[in-house]
Structure formats: C-alpha cells, structure tokens
Scaffold this active site. Sequence first.
Site, short mmCIF file in Angstrom:
data_model
loop_
_atom_site.label_atom_id
_atom_site.label_comp_id
_atom_site.label_asym_id
_atom_site.label_seq_id
_atom_site.Cartn_x
_atom_site.Cartn_y
_atom_site.Cartn_z
N PRO A 71 0.80 -1.23 0.00
CA PRO A 71 0.00 0.00 0.00
C PRO A 71 0.83 1.28 0.00
CG PRO A 71 -0.99 -1.60 1.45
CD PRO A 71 0.31 -2.20 1.01
N CYS A 72 0.41 2.21 -0.86
CA CYS A 72 1.15 3.46 -1.04
C CYS A 72 0.59 4.60 -0.19
CB CYS A 72 1.13 3.88 -2.50
SG CYS A 72 -0.51 4.35 -3.12
N GLN A 73 -0.60 4.43 0.38
CA GLN A 73 -1.25 5.54 1.08
C GLN A 73 -0.41 6.17 2.20
OE1 GLN A 73 -2.63 2.61 0.40
NE2 GLN A 73 -4.75 2.80 -0.29
N PHE A 75 2.58 6.89 2.14
CA PHE A 75 3.71 7.64 1.58
C PHE A 75 3.32 8.60 0.47
CE2 PHE A 75 4.65 3.15 2.51
CZ PHE A 75 5.35 3.33 3.70
#
Length: 227
Positions: A71-73, A75
């Site tokens: 998951p990128c959320q 960053f």
Amino acid sequence: MKVLDLFSGIGGFSLGLERAGMETVAFCEVDAFCRQVLAKHWPNVRIHDDVRSLDGNQYRGTVDVVCGGFPCQPFSLAGKRDGKDDDRHLWPEMLRIIREVQPRYVIGENVAGFISMELDNCLSDLEAIGYACGAFVIPACAVDAQHRRDRVWILAHRDSDSESSSTVNAETRRMQAADGGGKVHANANSAFEQGRWVSSGVHAQDTDPDSGSDESGRPAPCKWKPE
C-alpha cells in the site's frame, strides 16, 4: 519460476510475469471484488484474503518470486504521509512473508514518495535477511502511457540461505541515506540523458512524485526512446 503475488489487485503483476514465462501459484488480496476478478481469470490459483494472516512457510521451497505493490497511502503526497503510523503500512507484513518463504527473488513497487520516507529502511530490511537489492524509478511512459507517473521498483536477489551479518550494499545505502533517496532519482535521470528515456527536460525531482505532473499541474511530457 513460481510466483506468490501479494497485494494482487486484479492481477497486473501476475499478468506481466506470466508473459515473461512465470507461473503464479497463489494470490493475496483483501478486496472482495478484486478477488472475484482474480478467480475469473485464474480459476485454478489459490487466493488468500489478508497478508496479515498469510503463513508464508507453506510456500517455502516451492516459490521462486514474491512480488507485491504494498500500500502506497502512507507515503503518497495525496495523503497525510503518516508512514509507519498509518495502519495501512504493510511493508513489515510483506517482509515477514519474504522471510518465511525465502524466495530467490523479490519484486516490490510503490509511489516515488516512498523514496524519501522508507526506501532506505526497506532495502536495509531486505539486506538484513540475506538479499542483495536495489531500487529504480521507472515512469508509466516507459510502457507508452501518456503521462509520467514515476514509480519506485525494488528488486532483490537472495545472496545465500542464511541471514547476512552486514548489509550487502552498504556504500549504496550510505549514498542514498545521505541525500534522502535522491540517488535513485539521479540514476533515472542519468538514463534519460543517455537516451534511454526522453522527458522533454522534466526530471523526476521536478515533478509531483505521485501524479507525474510538473509544478504547473500539467502532465509531464515523456516518451520512450529505445537505446
């Protein structure tokens, strides 16, 4: 080569890896609709529903590659960038599974905002369990998309069957830590300058790392040029 595909979404990683001759033996995806899509296109492949409960030991000795766009959320510039304090920070779970599976190769992907926040720790984590690794910024326009959209790709290869007593790429780690990960972007820009990438003068550090926009908000022009 056999693949364990984590954070699978609708199977983009596996689609590409299968085109390269690999075979996915299991997925792991929390979203119910995405699992339905995976089941439709890979009806004979096992699908797990949560990386936090997935026991990687069952795949030790049978899987060559563990891949995942974790998951990128935590960053992304589009969010609060809470990093490790975000409950969607699941790199530790992917690392646990890698340690349990002990694959020959690891492939990870995240937004470019990950570079300044956690890339150094991520690579050090992999080195500590016996992997030689590196990271590369590759934009979406590499596959002819009409926008830049930089993404950081993490590639690792197991050095040995035992954990490392010291980091494998210590000098690279020190260089990247010194400038907050800018060396990764610098390497990408060097590729642009050598003719592998043409970006109309818009370099990675000049764009929004997540959206691929320049400072004016316009999409950063970029096209692929073969060497």
